[in-house]
Write a protein that holds these residues in place. Structure first.
Motif, PDB file in Angstrom:
ATOM      1  N   ALA A 151       0.861  -1.177   0.000  1.00 48.13           N
ATOM      2  CA  ALA A 151       0.000   0.000   0.000  1.00 48.13           C
ATOM      3  C   ALA A 151       0.900   1.230   0.000  1.00 48.13           C
ATOM      4  O   ALA A 151       1.765   1.370   0.875  1.00 48.13           O
ATOM      5  CB  ALA A 151      -0.911   0.012   1.223  1.00 48.13           C
ATOM      6  N   LEU A 152       0.730   2.079  -0.984  1.00 50.31           N
ATOM      7  CA  LEU A 152       1.542   3.288  -1.101  1.00 50.31           C
ATOM      8  C   LEU A 152       0.695   4.509  -0.774  1.00 50.31           C
ATOM      9  O   LEU A 152      -0.441   4.622  -1.249  1.00 50.31           O
ATOM     10  CB  LEU A 152       2.115   3.420  -2.514  1.00 50.31           C
ATOM     11  N   LEU A 153       1.258   5.425   0.006  1.00 49.04           N
ATOM     12  CA  LEU A 153       0.542   6.641   0.375  1.00 49.04           C
ATOM     13  C   LEU A 153       1.467   7.840   0.189  1.00 49.04           C
ATOM     14  O   LEU A 153       2.661   7.769   0.503  1.00 49.04           O
ATOM     15  CB  LEU A 153       0.064   6.597   1.824  1.00 49.04           C
ATOM     16  N   GLY A 154       0.912   8.924  -0.331  1.00 46.47           N
ATOM     17  CA  GLY A 154       1.731  10.109  -0.487  1.00 46.47           C
ATOM     18  C   GLY A 154       1.058  11.197  -1.292  1.00 46.47           C
ATOM     19  O   GLY A 154      -0.133  11.111  -1.616  1.00 46.47           O
ATOM     20  N   VAL A 155       1.850  12.213  -1.609  1.00 43.46           N
ATOM     21  CA  VAL A 155       1.363  13.385  -2.340  1.00 43.46           C
ATOM     22  C   VAL A 155       2.030  13.392  -3.709  1.00 43.46           C
ATOM     23  O   VAL A 155       3.135  13.911  -3.873  1.00 43.46           O
ATOM     24  CB  VAL A 155       1.676  14.688  -1.577  1.00 43.46           C
ATOM     25  N   ALA A 156       1.395  12.770  -4.658  1.00 42.79           N
ATOM     26  CA  ALA A 156       1.965  12.661  -6.005  1.00 42.79           C
ATOM     27  C   ALA A 156       0.917  12.042  -6.916  1.00 42.79           C
ATOM     28  O   ALA A 156      -0.180  11.690  -6.485  1.00 42.79           O
ATOM     29  CB  ALA A 156       3.233  11.816  -5.996  1.00 42.79           C
ATOM     30  N   THR A 157       1.265  11.904  -8.172  1.00 40.33           N
ATOM     31  CA  THR A 157       0.448  11.154  -9.116  1.00 40.33           C
ATOM     32  C   THR A 157       1.298   9.984  -9.616  1.00 40.33           C
ATOM     33  O   THR A 157       2.534  10.044  -9.569  1.00 40.33           O
ATOM     34  CB  THR A 157       0.025  12.015 -10.317  1.00 40.33           C
ATOM     35  N   PRO A 158       0.682   8.908 -10.074  1.00 39.97           N
ATOM     36  CA  PRO A 158       1.469   7.783 -10.579  1.00 39.97           C
ATOM     37  C   PRO A 158       2.470   8.186 -11.651  1.00 39.97           C
ATOM     38  O   PRO A 158       3.598   7.675 -11.670  1.00 39.97           O
ATOM     39  CB  PRO A 158       0.393   6.846 -11.136  1.00 39.97           C
ATOM     40  N   SER A 159       2.088   9.100 -12.533  1.00 38.52           N
ATOM     41  CA  SER A 159       2.996   9.519 -13.603  1.00 38.52           C
ATOM     42  C   SER A 159       4.192  10.286 -13.064  1.00 38.52           C
ATOM     43  O   SER A 159       5.258  10.301 -13.685  1.00 38.52           O
ATOM     44  CB  SER A 159       2.242  10.367 -14.628  1.00 38.52           C
ATOM     45  N   ASP A 160       4.030  10.944 -11.902  1.00 40.23           N
ATOM     46  CA  ASP A 160       5.156  11.637 -11.268  1.00 40.23           C
ATOM     47  C   ASP A 160       6.175  10.646 -10.718  1.00 40.23           C
ATOM     48  O   ASP A 160       7.385  10.887 -10.757  1.00 40.23           O
ATOM     49  CB  ASP A 160       4.678  12.517 -10.103  1.00 40.23           C
ATOM     50  N   LEU A 161       5.682   9.546 -10.199  1.00 41.43           N
ATOM     51  CA  LEU A 161       6.511   8.655  -9.396  1.00 41.43           C
ATOM     52  C   LEU A 161       7.409   7.736 -10.210  1.00 41.43           C
ATOM     53  O   LEU A 161       8.485   7.356  -9.751  1.00 41.43           O
ATOM     54  CB  LEU A 161       5.628   7.812  -8.479  1.00 41.43           C
ATOM     55  N   ILE A 162       6.979   7.341 -11.390  1.00 40.79           N
ATOM     56  CA  ILE A 162       7.759   6.363 -12.158  1.00 40.79           C
ATOM     57  C   ILE A 162       7.882   6.814 -13.601  1.00 40.79           C
ATOM     58  O   ILE A 162       6.909   7.234 -14.231  1.00 40.79           O
ATOM     59  CB  ILE A 162       7.120   4.959 -12.061  1.00 40.79           C
ATOM     60  N   GLN A 163       9.099   6.728 -14.101  1.00 42.64           N
ATOM     61  CA  GLN A 163       9.381   7.146 -15.473  1.00 42.64           C
ATOM     62  C   GLN A 163       9.225   5.992 -16.468  1.00 42.64           C
ATOM     63  O   GLN A 163       8.746   6.179 -17.581  1.00 42.64           O
ATOM     64  CB  GLN A 163      10.808   7.714 -15.555  1.00 42.64           C
ATOM     65  N   ASP A 164       9.646   4.800 -16.051  1.00 40.52           N
ATOM     66  CA  ASP A 164       9.584   3.628 -16.933  1.00 40.52           C
ATOM     67  C   ASP A 164       8.192   3.002 -16.838  1.00 40.52           C
ATOM     68  O   ASP A 164       7.892   2.272 -15.893  1.00 40.52           O
ATOM     69  CB  ASP A 164      10.657   2.614 -16.527  1.00 40.52           C
ATOM     70  N   LYS A 165       7.366   3.269 -17.804  1.00 39.55           N
ATOM     71  CA  LYS A 165       5.970   2.802 -17.756  1.00 39.55           C
ATOM     72  C   LYS A 165       5.838   1.292 -17.893  1.00 39.55           C
ATOM     73  O   LYS A 165       4.789   0.728 -17.574  1.00 39.55           O
ATOM     74  CB  LYS A 165       5.146   3.499 -18.839  1.00 39.55           C
ATOM     75  N   THR A 166       6.909   0.610 -18.332  1.00 40.36           N
ATOM     76  CA  THR A 166       6.838  -0.845 -18.450  1.00 40.36           C
ATOM     77  C   THR A 166       6.934  -1.520 -17.079  1.00 40.36           C
ATOM     78  O   THR A 166       6.612  -2.697 -16.947  1.00 40.36           O
ATOM     79  CB  THR A 166       7.962  -1.384 -19.346  1.00 40.36           C
ATOM     80  N   GLN A 167       7.391  -0.773 -16.077  1.00 39.01           N
ATOM     81  CA  GLN A 167       7.543  -1.342 -14.742  1.00 39.01           C
ATOM     82  C   GLN A 167       6.450  -0.889 -13.777  1.00 39.01           C
ATOM     83  O   GLN A 167       6.435  -1.322 -12.629  1.00 39.01           O
ATOM     84  CB  GLN A 167       8.902  -0.946 -14.139  1.00 39.01           C
TER      85      GLN A 167
END
Length: 214
Positions: free
Chosen positions: A184-200
């Motif tokens: 479970a991940l919690l925070g202030v961000a959007t998924p697109s902010d958090l990870i650059q490699d969309k395959t992962q």
């Protein structure tokens, strides 16, 4: 006239105690609890002061009461100053060992260093989950990672960390033990902010928990 003192206390900021009378139950409470109990990967990404930490505390208590092992990783405590991938992942590793009360089962410093030459930090963390965590802990396990937006402050990419979450989920089809593990991940961000490699990315297999206002 007799005055009755109320035990109600209003709190601004921070997480509320599990039994705080001022806690307001929302739809997200039931959704978060049911999803994690069912083994689903979840993420609560919202603005600050929306009750994410209090939601986590209450959910952890409910899951633990049912025999589910819950581990809390606060990325604020791992820090960003002078952090390297080696130190960052070692911090995650130690928190898991300590949070699952495995310090009597594994000499964590020795184990981490023994695999230093052959495996990268993320490979060591993955090996620990497979060969120790899921072997020693027979119950369901939920790993809560709070302040996940802290990954944005690191000078190195943490796409591999999100890739590991995706990997653990994908392993469920082959190894039944992975069905007992979720995140479970919690925070202030959007998924697109958090990870650059969309395959992962694990976010396309997870359940977003929407926190509405009170």
């Amino acid at each position: 006239m007799t005055q009755i003192k109320s035990s109600y206390q209003y709190q601004v900021g921070g997480s509320l105690n599990g039994d705080a009378p001022s806690y307001v139950t929302r739809k997200a409470d039931l959704e978060f609890y049911k999803a994690l109990k069912g083994g689903n990967f979840c993420y609560v990404l919202n603005s600050r002061q929306m009750g994410k930490s209090s939601l986590r505390v209450r959910t952890m208590q409910k899951l633990q009461a049912e025999g589910i092992v819950c581990v809390f990783i606060d990325l604020t405590g791992i820090g960003t100053q002078d952090a390297t991938p080696e130190k960052w992942y070692a911090g995650i590793f130690y928190t898991l060992v300590s949070g699952c009360q495995l310090t009597s089962k594994i000499q964590w410093r020795t184990w981490w260093r023994e695999h230093l030459e052959l495996l990268t930090p993320i490979q060591r963390l993955s090996l620990f989950i497979e060969e120790i965590l899921l072997v020693e802990i027979k119950q369901k396990i939920v790993i809560f990672v709070d302040e996940i937006d802290r990954v944005l402050s690191q000078k190195f990419s943490l796409d591999d960390f999100f890739g590991l979450i995706r990997y653990c989920h994908d392993q469920r089809d082959t190894y039944a033990d992975y069905q007992r593990l979720t995140f479970a991940l919690l925070g202030v961000a959007t998924p697109s902010d958090l990870i650059q490699d969309k395959t992962q990315t694990p976010f396309n297999i997870g359940q977003a928990i929407q926190l509405q206002g009170f």
